[in-house]
Design a protein around this motif. Structure first.
Motif, PDB file in Angstrom:
ATOM      1  N   THR A 245       0.788  -1.249   0.000  1.00 35.08           N
ATOM      2  CA  THR A 245       0.000   0.000   0.000  1.00 35.08           C
ATOM      3  C   THR A 245       0.810   1.283   0.000  1.00 35.08           C
ATOM      4  O   THR A 245       0.245   2.359  -0.163  1.00 35.08           O
ATOM      5  N   GLY A 246       2.114   1.228   0.151  1.00 35.56           N
ATOM      6  CA  GLY A 246       2.909   2.452   0.144  1.00 35.56           C
ATOM      7  C   GLY A 246       4.354   2.172   0.447  1.00 35.56           C
ATOM      8  O   GLY A 246       4.766   1.019   0.641  1.00 35.56           O
ATOM      9  N   SER A 247       5.158   3.215   0.481  1.00 27.81           N
ATOM     10  CA  SER A 247       6.554   3.046   0.875  1.00 27.81           C
ATOM     11  C   SER A 247       6.607   2.634   2.338  1.00 27.81           C
ATOM     12  O   SER A 247       5.654   2.854   3.105  1.00 27.81           O
ATOM     13  N   ARG A 248       7.704   2.058   2.741  1.00 29.82           N
ATOM     14  CA  ARG A 248       7.795   1.568   4.120  1.00 29.82           C
ATOM     15  C   ARG A 248       7.777   2.702   5.129  1.00 29.82           C
ATOM     16  O   ARG A 248       7.417   2.504   6.290  1.00 29.82           O
ATOM     17  N   LEU A 249       8.152   3.911   4.706  1.00 33.62           N
ATOM     18  CA  LEU A 249       8.127   5.045   5.612  1.00 33.62           C
ATOM     19  C   LEU A 249       6.728   5.634   5.764  1.00 33.62           C
ATOM     20  O   LEU A 249       6.513   6.511   6.606  1.00 33.62           O
ATOM     21  N   VAL A 250       5.782   5.169   4.958  1.00 30.27           N
ATOM     22  CA  VAL A 250       4.411   5.679   5.046  1.00 30.27           C
ATOM     23  C   VAL A 250       3.492   4.578   5.585  1.00 30.27           C
ATOM     24  O   VAL A 250       3.230   4.509   6.784  1.00 30.27           O
ATOM     25  N   THR A 251       3.023   3.674   4.713  1.00 30.35           N
ATOM     26  CA  THR A 251       2.124   2.607   5.160  1.00 30.35           C
ATOM     27  C   THR A 251       2.628   1.215   4.798  1.00 30.35           C
ATOM     28  O   THR A 251       1.957   0.224   5.089  1.00 30.35           O
ATOM     29  N   GLY A 252       3.782   1.132   4.142  1.00 30.61           N
ATOM     30  CA  GLY A 252       4.234  -0.142   3.594  1.00 30.61           C
ATOM     31  C   GLY A 252       5.039  -1.018   4.525  1.00 30.61           C
ATOM     32  O   GLY A 252       5.535  -2.066   4.104  1.00 30.61           O
ATOM     33  N   ASP A 253       5.188  -0.604   5.787  1.00 32.84           N
ATOM     34  CA  ASP A 253       5.936  -1.417   6.751  1.00 32.84           C
ATOM     35  C   ASP A 253       4.960  -2.211   7.607  1.00 32.84           C
ATOM     36  O   ASP A 253       3.897  -1.715   7.974  1.00 32.84           O
ATOM     37  N   THR A 254       5.316  -3.460   7.909  1.00 29.04           N
ATOM     38  CA  THR A 254       4.486  -4.294   8.777  1.00 29.04           C
ATOM     39  C   THR A 254       5.370  -4.985   9.811  1.00 29.04           C
ATOM     40  O   THR A 254       6.601  -4.998   9.689  1.00 29.04           O
ATOM     41  N   ASP A 255       4.721  -5.568  10.792  1.00 25.79           N
ATOM     42  CA  ASP A 255       5.472  -6.375  11.759  1.00 25.79           C
ATOM     43  C   ASP A 255       6.238  -7.485  11.047  1.00 25.79           C
ATOM     44  O   ASP A 255       7.361  -7.827  11.440  1.00 25.79           O
ATOM     45  N   ALA A 256       5.633  -8.038   9.989  1.00 24.96           N
ATOM     46  CA  ALA A 256       6.269  -9.147   9.275  1.00 24.96           C
ATOM     47  C   ALA A 256       7.561  -8.706   8.600  1.00 24.96           C
ATOM     48  O   ALA A 256       8.535  -9.466   8.563  1.00 24.96           O
ATOM     49  N   HIS A 257       7.589  -7.486   8.043  1.00 23.19           N
ATOM     50  CA  HIS A 257       8.821  -6.978   7.433  1.00 23.19           C
ATOM     51  C   HIS A 257       9.949  -6.949   8.469  1.00 23.19           C
ATOM     52  O   HIS A 257      11.078  -7.393   8.206  1.00 23.19           O
ATOM     53  N   GLN A 258       9.644  -6.423   9.640  1.00 20.26           N
ATOM     54  CA  GLN A 258      10.678  -6.279  10.654  1.00 20.26           C
ATOM     55  C   GLN A 258      11.076  -7.631  11.243  1.00 20.26           C
ATOM     56  O   GLN A 258      12.246  -7.849  11.588  1.00 20.26           O
ATOM     57  N   GLN A 259      10.131  -8.540  11.328  1.00 20.21           N
ATOM     58  CA  GLN A 259      10.469  -9.886  11.790  1.00 20.21           C
ATOM     59  C   GLN A 259      11.391 -10.591  10.799  1.00 20.21           C
ATOM     60  O   GLN A 259      12.343 -11.278  11.191  1.00 20.21           O
ATOM     61  N   LEU A 260      11.122 -10.424   9.501  1.00 24.44           N
ATOM     62  CA  LEU A 260      11.999 -11.009   8.489  1.00 24.44           C
ATOM     63  C   LEU A 260      13.404 -10.436   8.612  1.00 24.44           C
ATOM     64  O   LEU A 260      14.403 -11.178   8.512  1.00 24.44           O
ATOM     65  N   GLU A 261      13.509  -9.141   8.827  1.00 26.92           N
ATOM     66  CA  GLU A 261      14.823  -8.518   8.990  1.00 26.92           C
ATOM     67  C   GLU A 261      15.585  -9.137  10.160  1.00 26.92           C
ATOM     68  O   GLU A 261      16.775  -9.469  10.044  1.00 26.92           O
ATOM     69  N   GLN A 262      14.914  -9.305  11.276  1.00 28.68           N
ATOM     70  CA  GLN A 262      15.567  -9.879  12.454  1.00 28.68           C
ATOM     71  C   GLN A 262      15.959 -11.335  12.227  1.00 28.68           C
ATOM     72  O   GLN A 262      17.055 -11.766  12.614  1.00 28.68           O
ATOM     73  N   GLU A 263      15.069 -12.090  11.605  1.00 33.10           N
ATOM     74  CA  GLU A 263      15.314 -13.515  11.399  1.00 33.10           C
ATOM     75  C   GLU A 263      16.460 -13.752  10.425  1.00 33.10           C
ATOM     76  O   GLU A 263      17.322 -14.615  10.660  1.00 33.10           O
ATOM     77  N   LEU A 264      16.500 -13.003   9.332  1.00 35.54           N
ATOM     78  CA  LEU A 264      17.560 -13.212   8.347  1.00 35.54           C
ATOM     79  C   LEU A 264      18.896 -12.687   8.858  1.00 35.54           C
ATOM     80  O   LEU A 264      19.947 -13.266   8.581  1.00 35.54           O
ATOM     81  N   ALA A 265      18.870 -11.603   9.618  1.00 34.02           N
ATOM     82  CA  ALA A 265      20.107 -11.112  10.229  1.00 34.02           C
ATOM     83  C   ALA A 265      20.667 -12.154  11.197  1.00 34.02           C
ATOM     84  O   ALA A 265      21.870 -12.456  11.171  1.00 34.02           O
ATOM     85  N   ALA A 266      19.820 -12.721  12.031  1.00 28.20           N
ATOM     86  CA  ALA A 266      20.284 -13.738  12.968  1.00 28.20           C
ATOM     87  C   ALA A 266      20.825 -14.955  12.230  1.00 28.20           C
ATOM     88  O   ALA A 266      21.839 -15.547  12.641  1.00 28.20           O
TER      89      ALA A 266
END
Length: 358
Positions: A47-68
Motif C-alpha cells: 500500500t505504500g513506501s515503508r516510511l508511510v504505510t508499507g511497513d508491517t510487523d512481518a517486514h521487521q520480523q523477516l529482517e531480524q530472522e535473516l540477520a540472525a
C-alpha cells in the motif's frame, strides 16, 4: 541477435536448470502457505513506501530472522535485490568517496556505482593487487570495495578474507552481494561471508536477494544499526519505493524456516552442481550452484540452449553484453530438489548436445 521473452506455462514439464531457485523452495508447500497467510493478514499489496504505510510487523520480523541466520546485527528489507544494491552503494558514498568495483560484478552493483557521486575504479576480476593499489593511492577520505560474493556468470568466489584484510589496512568498507551465496555457501546456507568469519564485522555490509535460494522476491541490506538508520534516511531506492509485498515477506520467512530445519539442502546444491559439471566436461569443481559451460560465439550458445530445450531441459544462455565477446555460454544452475531420474536425464541431454558443439 534479438532477445525475446519466453513465458513458462503452468504445467511446464521441462527440467529446470536455468532458474535461480537453488533450494527448490519457490513451490514448496510451506513457502506457498506462508505467502497466502501473509496476504490474508496484510492484503495483496503493501500500500505504500515503508516510511508511510508499507511497513508491517512481518517486514521487521523477516529482517531480524535473516540477520540472525546470517550472523549480521540487523537488516533492512528493500523491494528487490537490485534496489538493495542501489540503496547501499549510493547512500554510503558521495563525492569524497572512492568506490572500487570488480569488473564482473552484477549489473545492479555496476549501476549503483554509476548512480553514486563517487569516483569509481574498475579493477580486473579478483585482482587483489589492483584493489589494494586503488585504495592505498586514493585522495578521497572514504572508500568502498564492492563485490559479488559468488559471481553470477561463472559461479566462482570472491577472495573475501583477503579483500577484507585490504579494507582494514586502508580504512575502507567492504560491501558484498550474497545473492548467490546465501542458501548455498556457509554453515547450512548462511552465506560465504559467514563461512569466511566476516558476517557481523563493523566494516562489512551484506546485500542479498530473496528471489534466489529463498524462492521469494525482495532484497535486504544486512549491517549494524547505525548503517540501517542511515539507509532509512538516505537510500532513495528505499525511501521512494513501494514496500515489499506481504506475500513475498511471508514466503521468504517460510523459506528461511525450511532452510533452518533442512540445512542439507545447501549441501545437495553443491553435490548436484558437481554432477552437472561432470556431465558437461567442466574440469573445475563447482564452488556454487552455477556451472558455466563456455562455448564461444553467441550463435553456438543459443543453438545449444535451444537444443537442450527441445530435449526437455531448460538451461540458461549468457551472451554479450552479459559476458565478454567470445565467452558466450550455457549457464547451468543446480537445485537441491533435483531427483536422481532428472539428473540422469540431464546427463544424457548435456552429453548429446555438447557433443554436437565441441
Amino acid at each position: 541477435m534479438q532477445r525475446v521473452l519466453r513465458p513458462r506455462h503452468e504445467h511446464d514439464a521441462m527440467i529446470d536448470l536455468a532458474s535461480n531457485d537453488y533450494l527448490g523452495l519457490s513451490r514448496h508447500p510451506e513457502v506457498i502457505d506462508g505467502a497466502i497467510e501473509a496476504v490474508r493478514a496484510w492484503g495483496a499489496g503493501s500500500t505504500g513506501s515503508r516510511l508511510v504505510t508499507g511497513d508491517t510487523d512481518a517486514h521487521q520480523q523477516l529482517e531480524q530472522e535473516l540477520a540472525a541466520f546470517t550472523g549480521a546485527a540487523t537488516g533492512l528489507v528493500f523491494a528487490t535485490g537490485y534496489a538493495a544494491n542501489l540503496g547501499a552503494v549510493t547512500a554510503l558514498s558521495d563525492r569524497d568517496t572512492l568506490v572500487v568495483s570488480d569488473r564482473t560484478n552484477h549489473a545492479s552493483l555496476v549501476d549503483a556505482c554509476r548512480l553514486s557521486r563517487a569516483r569509481t575504479e574498475i579493477v580486473a576480476h579478483r585482482d587483489l593487487d589492483a584493489m589494494r593499489d586503488a585504495l592505498e593511492e586514493r585522495d578521497e577520505e572514504r572508500a568502498l570495495l564492492v563485490t559479488d560474493s559468488v559471481f553470477s556468470a561463472d559461479g566462482d568466489l570472491a577472495p573475501l578474507r583477503a579483500m577484507h584484510a585490504i579494507c582494514r589496512a586502508t580504512d575502507a568498507v567492504l560491501i558484498a552481494d550474497e545473492a548467490h551465496g546465501v542458501g548455498v555457501r556457509g554453515d547450512g546456507g548462511r552465506g560465504l561471508l559467514q563461512e569466511c568469519g566476516l558476517a557481523g564485522e563493523p566494516d562489512v555490509i551484506i546485500t542479498l536477494t530473496l528471489s534466489k535460494a529463498l524462492g521469494s522476491q525482495g532484497g535486504m541490506v544486512l549491517a549494524d544499526e547505525k548503517v540501517r538508520d542511515h539507509l532509512i534516511n538516505t537510500a532513495r531506492s528505499f525511501i521512494f519505493d513501494t514496500g515489499l509485498a506481504p506475500a513475498s515477506v511471508g514466503a521468504a520467512r517460510a523459506a528461511l524456516r525450511v532452510l533452518r530445519r533442512e540445512p542439507e539442502r545447501a549441501t545437495a546444491v553443491l553435490d548436484h552442481a558437481r554432477a552437472l559439471a561432470a556431465a558437461a566436461d567442466v574440469t573445475e569443481i563447482p564452488e556454487s550452484a552455477v556451472v558455466s559451460v563456455v562455448l564461444g560465439d553467441a550463435a553456438t550458445a543459443v543453438a545449444a540452449a535451444e537444443r537442450c530445450a527441445a530435449l526437455g531441459v531448460r538451461v540458461g544462455c549468457f551472451r554479450p553484453p552479459s559476458v565478454p565477446a567470445g565467452t558466450s555460454r550455457l549457464r547451468l544452475t543446480a537445485r537441491a530438489d533435483l531427483t536422481t531420474h532428472e539428473i540422469d536425464t540431464v546427463v544424457e541431454v548435456l552429453r548429446a548436445v555438447l557433443g554436437e558443439n565441441r
